[in-house]
Write an enzyme that holds these catalytic residues in place. Structure first.
Site, PDB file in Angstrom:
ATOM      1  N   SER A 201      38.746  41.155  35.018  1.00 41.43           N
ATOM      2  CA  SER A 201      39.023  42.391  35.758  1.00 41.43           C
ATOM      3  C   SER A 201      38.944  43.620  34.960  1.00 41.43           C
ATOM      4  O   SER A 201      38.181  44.133  34.427  1.00 41.43           O
ATOM      5  CB  SER A 201      40.058  41.869  36.598  1.00 41.43           C
ATOM      6  OG  SER A 201      40.249  42.515  37.838  1.00 41.43           O
ATOM      7  N   ASP A 307      33.207  36.373  44.228  1.00 36.19           N
ATOM      8  CA  ASP A 307      34.271  37.516  43.903  1.00 36.19           C
ATOM      9  C   ASP A 307      34.177  38.467  45.004  1.00 36.19           C
ATOM     10  O   ASP A 307      33.374  39.180  44.979  1.00 36.19           O
ATOM     11  CB  ASP A 307      34.363  37.841  42.718  1.00 36.19           C
ATOM     12  CG  ASP A 307      35.355  38.749  42.215  1.00 36.19           C
ATOM     13  OD1 ASP A 307      36.192  39.098  43.023  1.00 36.19           O
ATOM     14  OD2 ASP A 307      35.558  38.849  40.941  1.00 36.19           O
ATOM     15  N   HIS A 338      37.959  35.383  42.650  1.00 36.07           N
ATOM     16  CA  HIS A 338      38.160  36.114  41.062  1.00 36.07           C
ATOM     17  C   HIS A 338      38.951  35.437  40.266  1.00 36.07           C
ATOM     18  O   HIS A 338      40.252  35.267  40.324  1.00 36.07           O
ATOM     19  CB  HIS A 338      39.067  37.434  41.947  1.00 36.07           C
ATOM     20  CG  HIS A 338      39.116  38.617  41.070  1.00 36.07           C
ATOM     21  ND1 HIS A 338      38.060  39.178  40.368  1.00 36.07           N
ATOM     22  CD2 HIS A 338      40.205  39.093  40.370  1.00 36.07           C
ATOM     23  CE1 HIS A 338      38.424  40.268  39.686  1.00 36.07           C
ATOM     24  NE2 HIS A 338      39.976  40.054  39.432  1.00 36.07           N
TER      25      HIS A 338
END
Length: 651
Positions: A201, A307, A338
């Site tokens: 991320s 995601d 995610h």
């Protein structure tokens, strides 16, 4: 030398230098037969006796305006034995804003320290596993977070310089100190400077951004579920993806000290990211795709195809830009949302990452560069490989919608048609509502379906949908969705855990100390039986029809043509299923609605999807050779409506 030939040219050097490498990185007990190239680093060093220290690296910036250049904290865990013997080690680095505010990994681990301020627990397994194998692991607090000076600027110059300065220090080009203020200078005499960055991320986003500077010494990056252009985290061609901007995100992660000093930076984030969705200089600074030509590092990219936090346009455009510039690369694509691969394919992930770093940082000729480029999760825990990605023979194929026997339930084929379809934006409806009623005429969408397929059809890459629409109001948002219509069991990506279930048993990946366990909770796939699968989606503000960087009011009754970029994916629509295209307005909870509620009329003669099909138009024609029949009306079952209430790209 051209980047695409780096491995070919480098390998003879590796073989010639094997004796030096063995002496530099491995103790005699780990060395293989004399004269044979080492193929795997072994856990021959003590993790319990590893050196644990902290330095503060001068970034050269004064982002908080206090008259002093910012220093960022870098916590280091490295094996003691190589340093004592005068041998140098490479570095695995994770630069993050999450070490004190939000945590890292599935168990939200934070950094912990002893009374002297040295690291006790470094989150995740990297140090536990790799330090005994002859690597140093460095955890960098981004500027404005945890123990670092400066301000969080959400992917901008300060964020990127936080990590780049550490790479420079590891290579003797920057200064570091033994304390946050004052202190003596510290040199990284224990490393050879060869650095690999990793992170999920925001962390992986920083790896992308640092690689895009072309900094020397950064050999490889492993970005997981990461952003390549921050505009595409917040907007889709002018359509807002969240009800907040980067200022909110900065406030969520910055330290108390930064909060007291960084009002000016916060205001710049507000001013530079207008909720209109217009492109500004702030977004240009945070667009790493434009600088892909500067990337020297190899890239091992990992992303979940479902995601909806860091949406997959981010990996698709980054991958394409890297390919265009000949960057050595590898990719894993999962069915998850995610989620870190440590939590959906743990054993294979640790093994592959180990081999990747051994090859890229230690120079071991272990063959990973000659293996298939792509691993793709086709069904939960079932993976396939491709020698290159997208596969050879993939061609952008134009599919055209046409009216059918029911209003709003049309056909999808290769031939251009005429006619129109009309729908009214309903912000209460999402892509799952539209797909569930694909065979039923509804006022909020237009759907177009192929005949049941006679052969499997594989989509691999990024799609585009061009729409010509006439609105009844001055604002309008559009969504285009590709759907696989047919029964399947998939990962439940719309669940809160986005496709995994956390179990109670632990498995261990490396060595532990009392303060830093290498044992983590196991996970399993969380699945759901469905009647359809949304495989790609894209959004746009119709007001950006002339310029994707600037929206304008629409003239009611006037036709506008716009092309929507759809998310990258790799999906097989099986024999017996149908491929469908849905065009609608607001996708509930995935984009924000416009200020009006328009009715839109599609001109089907000027509406089409460009879809990356393996085998191209010929494969589509063969797979859709059966006669088209209207599907039975009735509601279909899918995952629950996805949502993006969480506005932090958490790791």
């Amino acid at each position: 030398m051209p980047k695409r030939t780096r491995f070919t040219i480098w390998r003879p050097f590796v073989i010639a230098a094997v004796a030096a490498l063995t002496a530099a990185f491995l103790s005699p007990v780990a060395a293989q037969a004399a004269g044979a190239a080492p193929r795997e680093s072994r856990p021959v060093y003590s993790y319990a006796d590893a050196i644990r220290e902290a330095v503060w690296v001068d970034t050269g910036l004064d982002s908080d305006g206090d008259g002093k250049t910012d220093r960022v904290a870098a916590d280091i865990v490295r094996p003691a034995e190589p340093a004592a013997q005068g041998r140098k080690v490479p570095v695995i680095m994770d630069a993050s804003p999450y070490y004190s505010c939000c945590g890292r990994g599935n168990e939200s681990q934070l950094k912990t320290y002893d009374a002297d301020g040295n690291i006790v627990r470094m989150p995740l397994f990297y140090d536990n596993f790799f330090v005994p194998r002859g690597y140093a692991v460095v955890g960098v607090d981004l500027a404005g977070t945890n123990r670092s000076d400066g301000c969080v600027d959400v992917g901008g110059r300060s964020d990127i310089q936080s990590a780049k300065a550490v790479v420079d220090w590891l290579n003797g080009r920057a200064k570091a100190y033994s304390s946050r203020t004052g202190g003596t200078t510290v040199k990284a005499t224990w490393t050879n400077g060869r650095t690999g960055m990793i992170g999920k991320s925001w962390d992986g986003t920083i790896a992308n951004g640092v690689a895009a500077t072309g900094v020397k010494g950064l050999q490889t990056i492993v970005p997981i579920s990461s952003i390549s252009s921050w505009y595409d985290y917040y907007f889709a061609q002018g359509a807002p993806l969240y009800d907040s901007g980067p200022d909110w995100l900065a406030g969520a992660v910055e330290s108390d000290a930064a909060y007291a000093k960084c009002a000016a930076v916060q205001q710049k984030l507000v001013d530079g990211a207008p909720r209109t969705g217009d492109w500004t200089g702030l977004w240009t600074e945070r667009d790493y795709v434009k600088d892909a030509s500067k990337v020297r590092a190899s890239v091992f990219l990992v992303h979940g195809m479902q995601d909806l936090n860091v949406r997959t346009k981010n990996f698709g455009q980054w991958w394409d830009a890297l390919a265009k510039n000949g960057v050595e690369r590898k990719i894993w694509l999962s069915q998850t949302g995610h989620v870190d691969p440590f939590d959906y394919r743990r054993g294979a992930w640790v093994d592959t990452l180990h081999r990747w770093f051994d090859h890229e940082l230690l120079g071991y000729d272990n063959g990973i560069d000659r293996e298939p480029m792509a691993d793709v999760e086709r069904h939960p825990d079932q993976w396939v490989t491709s020698s290159v990605w997208p596969p050879r023979g993939t061609q952008a194929t134009t599919l055209r919608p046409a009216t059918g026997t029911r209003a709003g339930v049309g056909t999808l084929g290769l031939s251009r048609s005429s006619g129109t379809e009309t729908f009214t934006d309903d912000p209460r409806q999402s892509e799952t509502d539209w797909a569930a009623q694909i065979a039923t005429p509804t006022s909020d969408k237009a759907g177009f379906l192929t005949a049941p397929l006679t052969h499997d059809l594989r989509l691999s890459g990024s799609s585009k949908v061009t729409v010509t629409a006439t609105p009844t109001t001055s604002t309008a948002h559009l969504t285009a969705v590709l759907v696989d219509l047919g029964p399947d069991t998939i990962r439940d990506y719309a669940d809160a855990a986005e496709g995994i279930t956390t179990l109670t048993d632990r498995t261990c990946w490396g060595e532990s100390t009392a303060g830093d366990s290498a044992c983590f909770l196991e996970t399993a796939a969380k699945t759901k039986s469905v009647d359809y699968t949304v495989l790609s989606r894209g959004w746009a503000d119709l007001g950006t029809y002339a310029d994707p960087g600037k929206g304008v009011p629409l003239t009611p009754g006037k036709a506008y043509t716009i092309t929507l970029d759809l998310a990258a994916t790799d999906h097989v629509v099986p024999k017996g299923h149908r491929l469908a295209l849905i065009v609608a307005g607001t996708d509930k909870d995935l984009i924000d609605p416009p200020s009006t509620t328009p009715t839109l009329t599609l001109d089907l003669s000027r509406t089409a999807a460009r879809v990356p099909l393996v085998g191209g138009a010929a494969a589509f024609a063969r797979a859709t050779s059966a006669s088209w029949t209207a599907p039975e009306a009735g509601a279909l079952t899918g995952v629950r409506a996805p949502h993006t209430a969480l506005r932090v790209p958490l790791s």
